[in-house]
Scaffold this motif. Structure first.
Motif, short mmCIF file in Angstrom:
data_model
loop_
_atom_site.label_atom_id
_atom_site.label_comp_id
_atom_site.label_asym_id
_atom_site.label_seq_id
_atom_site.Cartn_x
_atom_site.Cartn_y
_atom_site.Cartn_z
N GLN A 186 1.05 -1.37 0.08
CA GLN A 186 -0.57 -0.19 0.31
C GLN A 186 0.35 1.42 -0.25
O GLN A 186 0.74 2.17 0.79
N LEU A 187 1.60 1.41 -1.02
CA LEU A 187 2.37 2.17 -0.85
C LEU A 187 2.02 4.06 -2.01
O LEU A 187 1.07 3.10 -2.66
N SER A 188 1.87 5.41 -1.57
CA SER A 188 1.11 6.22 -1.45
C SER A 188 2.51 7.16 -1.58
O SER A 188 3.03 7.26 -0.08
N HIS A 189 2.87 8.43 -2.47
CA HIS A 189 3.61 8.84 -2.38
C HIS A 189 2.92 10.62 -3.19
O HIS A 189 1.95 10.11 -4.13
N SER A 190 3.02 11.47 -2.19
CA SER A 190 2.65 12.88 -3.18
C SER A 190 3.87 13.62 -4.00
O SER A 190 4.27 13.82 -2.42
N SER B 97 12.63 4.20 -7.19
CA SER B 97 13.58 5.59 -6.17
C SER B 97 13.43 4.75 -4.65
O SER B 97 14.12 4.90 -3.50
N ILE B 98 11.73 4.62 -4.08
CA ILE B 98 11.14 4.05 -3.05
C ILE B 98 11.83 3.06 -2.75
O ILE B 98 12.34 2.24 -1.56
N LEU B 99 12.27 1.95 -3.77
CA LEU B 99 12.75 0.63 -3.85
C LEU B 99 13.33 0.58 -3.52
O LEU B 99 14.60 0.14 -2.88
N LEU C 180 13.83 7.94 -1.84
CA LEU C 180 12.68 7.88 -2.02
C LEU C 180 12.22 7.07 -0.10
O LEU C 180 12.35 6.23 -0.79
N ALA C 181 11.74 8.20 0.51
CA ALA C 181 10.30 7.94 1.61
C ALA C 181 9.47 7.94 1.12
O ALA C 181 8.75 9.47 1.08
N PRO C 182 8.51 7.13 1.42
CA PRO C 182 7.33 7.40 0.60
C PRO C 182 5.84 7.39 2.38
O PRO C 182 6.80 7.57 3.10
N GLN C 183 5.24 8.32 1.91
CA GLN C 183 5.05 8.69 2.60
C GLN C 183 3.94 8.17 3.34
O GLN C 183 3.43 7.85 4.60
N GLU C 184 3.36 6.60 2.69
CA GLU C 184 2.46 6.02 3.08
C GLU C 184 3.26 5.40 2.90
O GLU C 184 3.68 4.69 1.52
N CYS D 77 12.34 -2.64 4.73
CA CYS D 77 13.59 -1.96 4.68
C CYS D 77 12.79 -0.08 4.50
O CYS D 77 13.45 0.64 3.61
N THR D 78 11.77 -0.23 4.86
CA THR D 78 10.84 1.31 4.23
C THR D 78 11.93 2.12 4.40
O THR D 78 11.99 3.59 3.88
N ALA D 79 12.66 2.39 5.80
CA ALA D 79 13.39 3.21 6.61
C ALA D 79 14.94 3.31 6.25
O ALA D 79 16.07 4.23 6.43
N THR D 80 15.55 2.04 5.62
CA THR D 80 17.28 1.19 5.78
C THR D 80 17.75 2.53 4.23
O THR D 80 16.73 2.61 2.99
N PRO D 81 18.51 3.15 4.89
CA PRO D 81 19.49 4.06 3.85
C PRO D 81 19.39 2.82 2.62
O PRO D 81 19.73 2.12 2.28
N PRO D 82 20.12 4.03 1.10
CA PRO D 82 20.32 2.46 -0.05
C PRO D 82 21.63 1.82 0.30
O PRO D 82 21.82 0.67 -0.33
#
Length: 354
Positions: A10-14, A49-51, A55-59, A69-74
């Motif tokens: 459920q990734l969302s980003h604006s 980019s999120i993968l 870029l950090a997803p907003q949701e 790995c959502t918050a793990t740096p590249p």
């Protein structure tokens, strides 16, 4: 491992008021070649980019090998990215470019050099170790970028339109090489492109994106032959679209009232239900071979020779707002201004809800 290698929940980003991704859910299996296909602005590069962790997803959340790995740096996630511009260091040799990631990870010189030479040999550049990037062709620089990404043995290789800067002949050559390389190393590839032919040539799993959403996904053969939406039918290859309503119901078929007359096909439906029929260009013929659906006469307005076939545009005599896209053998004599009669096998007509 069991379960998907990559799980996107459920990734969302604006970006400001523009919603680039809207509740994207996607699984990527180990060893697969997944292609994210869509026009500019569809969200595919944002998703990549999120993968990659840029870029950090907003949701939503991203899991790789079952770990969040959502918050793990590249640099700390099991991915590597190949960019369209390759991003090679011009002052470093090919060997040092390829070994850069290993060096940053503290791998010793002898082990690093051995791994770099092994990876360069794998991409067909065993003799390029001491050269500089400017001494290589575009295709060779592309291979260096691939080697630099693969040498760190990522779980997932991310490719951001990697063939976009190459000419047509080299692009097709690199498609073959990418597919063969992916099979050889067994790493899961996730590849972004807007090129439908490239997607069909490479993908095990094709994901069609539009306006931040996934329109369709699956094996490219299924996505092409039985698209799930109008957008997919016109973006993943070409289609002539006919709209209509379901009329009579038979034992094994329905009749659809369209802009060019009634069309009977093998399908189920409900009377009065609005539907769309998609017809691929290669399925329209100028010869009635039963069981075929007669589409009526049409006037040819354009003929383009494309090697093994001719691509025609033909305006329906029954409805001038309907233009059929037709592929005929290249040796078929046909000219602008000709009136032709069109047919399509009933089994090849694709029924979709509007």
């Amino acid at each position: 491992m069991t379960g998907p290698l990559v799980e996107i929940r459920q990734l969302s980003h604006s970006f400001g008021t523009h919603k680039a991704l809207d509740e994207i859910a996607l699984n990527v299996e180990p060893g697969s070649y997944t292609v994210l296909l869509g026009p500019s602005g569809s969200g595919k590069t944002t998703l990549l980019s999120i993968l990659g962790g840029f870029l950090a997803p907003q949701e939503g959340r991203v899991f790789i090998r079952g770990e969040d790995c959502t918050a793990t740096p590249p640099a700390r996630r099991p991915t590597a990215t190949v960019f369209q511009d390759y991003a090679l260091f011009p002052h470093l040799s090919v060997g040092d470019n390829v070994g850069f990631g290993l060096r940053m990870r503290g791998v010793g010189r002898s082990r690093r050099n051995a791994k770099v030479r092994e990876t360069l040999a794998m991409v067909g550049l065993a003799d390029a170790y001491s050269k500089k990037p400017h001494q290589l062709s575009g295709g060779q620089r592309q291979r260096v970028a691939l080697a630099r990404a693969l040498v760190v043995e990522p779980a997932v290789l991310l490719l951001d339109e990697p063939l976009g800067a190459l000419d047509l002949k080299l692009r097709r050559q690199m498609q073959d090489e990418l597919k063969a390389l992916q099979k050889r190393v067994g790493t899961a590839f996730i590849h972004v492109t807007h090129d439908q032919e490239e997607a069909m040539a490479l993908a095990d799993h094709c994901v069609v994106m539009n306006q931040g959403r996934i329109e369709d996904q699956g094996p490219p053969e299924r996505v092409y032959s039985r698209p799930a939406s109008r957008f997919t039918a016109t973006f993943m290859g070409e289609s002539t679209l006919l709209t209509g309503k379901v009329q009579d119901l038979g034992m094994d078929e329905i009749s659809v009232a369209t802009e060019v007359g009634p069309v009977a096909i093998s399908a189920s439906g409900e009377p009065g239900f609005d539907v769309t029929l998609a017809i691929r260009p290669e399925h329209i013929t100028l010869v009635d071979v039963p069981p075929s659906v007669a589409l009526g006469e049409a006037k040819v307005t354009d003929v383009v020779f494309q090697g093994s076939f001719k691509r025609l545009l033909a305006v329906s005599d029954k409805n001038p707002e309907v233009t059929f896209i037709v592929k005929v053998p290249s040796n078929r004599p046909v000219s602008v201004g000709d009136t032709v009669e069109l047919f399509c096998p009933a089994a090849d007509m694709i029924l979709m809800s509007r």
